[in-house]
Design a protein around this motif. Structure first.
Motif, PDB file in Angstrom:
ATOM      1  N   UNK A 119      38.766  38.942  53.884  1.00 28.99           N
ATOM      2  CA  UNK A 119      37.304  39.039  53.782  1.00 28.99           C
ATOM      3  C   UNK A 119      36.701  39.169  55.184  1.00 28.99           C
ATOM      4  N   UNK A 120      37.205  38.370  56.102  1.00 32.42           N
ATOM      5  CA  UNK A 120      36.685  38.415  57.476  1.00 32.42           C
ATOM      6  C   UNK A 120      36.952  39.789  58.097  1.00 32.42           C
ATOM      7  N   UNK A 121      38.136  40.300  57.826  1.00 37.17           N
ATOM      8  CA  UNK A 121      38.495  41.624  58.361  1.00 37.17           C
ATOM      9  C   UNK A 121      37.531  42.702  57.825  1.00 37.17           C
ATOM     10  N   UNK A 122      37.239  42.619  56.539  1.00 39.28           N
ATOM     11  CA  UNK A 122      36.292  43.588  55.953  1.00 39.28           C
ATOM     12  C   UNK A 122      34.945  43.500  56.662  1.00 39.28           C
ATOM     13  N   UNK A 123      34.505  42.276  56.874  1.00 38.57           N
ATOM     14  CA  UNK A 123      33.198  42.099  57.527  1.00 38.57           C
ATOM     15  C   UNK A 123      33.227  42.716  58.928  1.00 38.57           C
ATOM     16  N   UNK A 124      34.313  42.450  59.637  1.00 37.08           N
ATOM     17  CA  UNK A 124      34.431  42.991  61.002  1.00 37.08           C
ATOM     18  C   UNK A 124      34.447  44.519  61.005  1.00 37.08           C
ATOM     19  N   UNK A 125      34.968  45.075  59.904  1.00 36.47           N
ATOM     20  CA  UNK A 125      35.019  46.547  59.817  1.00 36.47           C
ATOM     21  C   UNK A 125      33.732  47.140  59.254  1.00 36.47           C
ATOM     22  N   UNK A 126      32.747  46.301  59.049  1.00 33.62           N
ATOM     23  CA  UNK A 126      31.453  46.816  58.611  1.00 33.62           C
ATOM     24  C   UNK A 126      31.331  47.013  57.112  1.00 33.62           C
ATOM     25  N   UNK A 127      32.120  46.267  56.343  1.00 35.89           N
ATOM     26  CA  UNK A 127      31.962  46.344  54.885  1.00 35.89           C
ATOM     27  C   UNK A 127      31.210  45.114  54.396  1.00 35.89           C
ATOM     28  N   UNK A 128      30.336  45.336  53.453  1.00 35.93           N
ATOM     29  CA  UNK A 128      29.685  44.194  52.815  1.00 35.93           C
ATOM     30  C   UNK A 128      30.684  43.615  51.816  1.00 35.93           C
ATOM     31  N   UNK A 129      30.907  42.318  51.901  1.00 38.63           N
ATOM     32  CA  UNK A 129      31.858  41.693  50.986  1.00 38.63           C
ATOM     33  C   UNK A 129      31.091  40.925  49.904  1.00 38.63           C
ATOM     34  N   UNK A 130      31.407  41.220  48.661  1.00 37.56           N
ATOM     35  CA  UNK A 130      30.758  40.530  47.540  1.00 37.56           C
ATOM     36  C   UNK A 130      31.763  39.537  46.965  1.00 37.56           C
ATOM     37  N   UNK A 131      31.399  38.261  47.043  1.00 39.22           N
ATOM     38  CA  UNK A 131      32.273  37.224  46.493  1.00 39.22           C
ATOM     39  C   UNK A 131      31.854  36.947  45.054  1.00 39.22           C
ATOM     40  N   UNK A 132      32.741  37.259  44.125  1.00 39.81           N
ATOM     41  CA  UNK A 132      32.420  37.053  42.712  1.00 39.81           C
ATOM     42  C   UNK A 132      33.419  36.071  42.109  1.00 39.81           C
ATOM     43  N   UNK A 133      33.046  35.518  40.968  1.00 39.22           N
ATOM     44  CA  UNK A 133      33.945  34.580  40.296  1.00 39.22           C
ATOM     45  C   UNK A 133      33.720  33.138  40.724  1.00 39.22           C
ATOM     46  N   UNK A 134      32.666  32.884  41.472  1.00 34.35           N
ATOM     47  CA  UNK A 134      32.392  31.512  41.923  1.00 34.35           C
ATOM     48  C   UNK A 134      33.533  30.971  42.764  1.00 34.35           C
ATOM     49  N   UNK A 135      33.749  29.671  42.657  1.00 29.55           N
ATOM     50  CA  UNK A 135      34.853  29.054  43.405  1.00 29.55           C
ATOM     51  C   UNK A 135      36.178  29.270  42.670  1.00 29.55           C
ATOM     52  N   UNK A 136      36.088  29.714  41.411  1.00 35.59           N
ATOM     53  CA  UNK A 136      37.295  29.828  40.583  1.00 35.59           C
ATOM     54  C   UNK A 136      37.564  28.546  39.806  1.00 35.59           C
ATOM     55  N   UNK A 137      36.685  27.564  39.967  1.00 34.37           N
ATOM     56  CA  UNK A 137      36.882  26.269  39.292  1.00 34.37           C
ATOM     57  C   UNK A 137      35.685  25.908  38.428  1.00 34.37           C
ATOM     58  N   UNK A 138      35.961  25.388  37.209  1.00 30.65           N
ATOM     59  CA  UNK A 138      34.843  24.922  36.399  1.00 30.65           C
ATOM     60  C   UNK A 138      34.169  23.711  37.038  1.00 30.65           C
ATOM     61  N   UNK A 139      33.002  23.381  36.565  1.00 30.34           N
ATOM     62  CA  UNK A 139      32.194  22.249  37.049  1.00 30.34           C
ATOM     63  C   UNK A 139      31.555  22.519  38.410  1.00 30.34           C
ATOM     64  N   UNK A 140      31.707  23.720  38.933  1.00 29.57           N
ATOM     65  CA  UNK A 140      31.035  24.050  40.198  1.00 29.57           C
ATOM     66  C   UNK A 140      29.978  25.120  39.931  1.00 29.57           C
ATOM     67  N   UNK A 141      29.227  25.444  40.982  1.00 34.27           N
ATOM     68  CA  UNK A 141      28.166  26.445  40.834  1.00 34.27           C
ATOM     69  C   UNK A 141      28.370  27.532  41.884  1.00 34.27           C
ATOM     70  N   UNK A 142      27.595  28.584  41.755  1.00 33.22           N
ATOM     71  CA  UNK A 142      27.692  29.618  42.787  1.00 33.22           C
ATOM     72  C   UNK A 142      26.948  29.199  44.062  1.00 33.22           C
ATOM     73  N   UNK A 143      26.072  28.198  43.968  1.00 35.33           N
ATOM     74  CA  UNK A 143      25.488  27.643  45.213  1.00 35.33           C
ATOM     75  C   UNK A 143      26.599  26.966  46.014  1.00 35.33           C
TER      76      UNK A 143
END
Ligand code: UDP
Length: 243
Positions: A119-143
């Motif tokens: 993800x960091x590499x993508x950012x450095x290369x000028x790509x917008x990275x979209x993080x989807x799927x939340x944390x991958x764990x129930x009981x959490x939020x996207x915040x």
């Protein structure tokens, strides 16, 4: 022209923000508008990671209140965020912004798996990275996902774009005329006063990792750019003090 005050940001977009005035589902025209604003910020040369919510499609808590097993309902919510992530990707790429979607729940036919260093590499290369799927764990939020990913990629700020409200208020400004807007707060204020900006898990994680948060209104043209250029819009939230 003024210079951006951040180099790397995490922009948190709630699912609601993608729904337009219907409050439900995905509105491609609304998404196009948001993506145009993101493009304007992208052109300033800053690195942008987006954490997307899913409340416009499904919230785990709603399912659980209707008798579903909470974890099961939460997994459905996480999958909803992936649909939103793909919609954002489509719109950003149509606008000419290179992107990658990374999901915390593997879905390799449609997106990359979340790998921090990648993800960091993508950012450095000028790509917008979209993080989807939340944390991958129930009981959490996207915040909480926004706080977690911001810590992991060492973002300078979490920018929380809100629908119809231009910052943090002492009470709901839609319901209470006496509500006052705060310019500056600490995470402890949010927790102690139950200000409902982000949930407690997200607040403590951001506080412990000393990541500032900026809460501002999304549906006012040019606001993301204003915020990135350091204009005093919205409310800033910082660690133990906010001076
Ligand atoms: N969710 C989850 N774990 C996460 C992130 C999200 O279980 O790490 C689920 C949860 O059910 C939540 C739903 O996904 O209700 C949608 O996310 P959220 O409510 O944070 O979206 P937003 O309010 O930002 O649209």
């Amino acid at each position: 022209m003024s210079e951006p005050i951040y180099k790397r940001i995490v922009l948190k977009l709630s699912g609601e923000a993608l729904a337009g005035d219907k409050d439900f589902g995905i509105n491609p025209l609304t998404i196009q508008k948001i993506c145009q604003e993101i493009k304007d910020v992208y052109e300033l040369g800053i690195e942008i990671a987006i954490v997307v919510g899913g409340g416009n499609i499904w919230r785990g808590q709603t399912g659980s209140e209707m008798g579903m097993e909470r974890a099961q309902a939460d997994y459905m919510g996480m999958i909803a965020t992936i649909m939103n992530g793909l919609a954002l990707q489509d719109s950003l790429e149509n606008a000419g912004v290179p992107t990658r979607v990374q999901t915390s729940i593997e879905m390799k036919e449609v997106a990359e798996q979340y790998i921090r260093r990648r993800a960091i590499r993508h950012l450095e290369k000028g790509r917008v990275v979209i993080f989807a799927g939340g944390t991958g764990n129930p009981y959490f939020s996207t915040d909480t996902t926004a706080a977690l990913r911001a810590a992991e990629i060492k973002a300078d700020v979490i920018m929380m774009a809100k629908n119809n409200v231009d910052g943090v208020y002492s009470a709901d400004p839609m319901k209470d005329d006496a509500a006052v807007k705060y310019d500056k707060l600490t995470y402890l204020d949010i927790i102690n006063q139950s200000l409902g900006v982000m949930d407690t898990t997200a607040s403590t994680l951001s506080m412990d990792n000393d990541i500032p948060l900026l809460v501002f209104k999304l549906n006012e043209k040019g606001n993301i750019k204003r915020a990135v250029l350091g204009e005093a819009i919205g409310t800033t939230v910082k660690g133990k003090t906010n001076e």
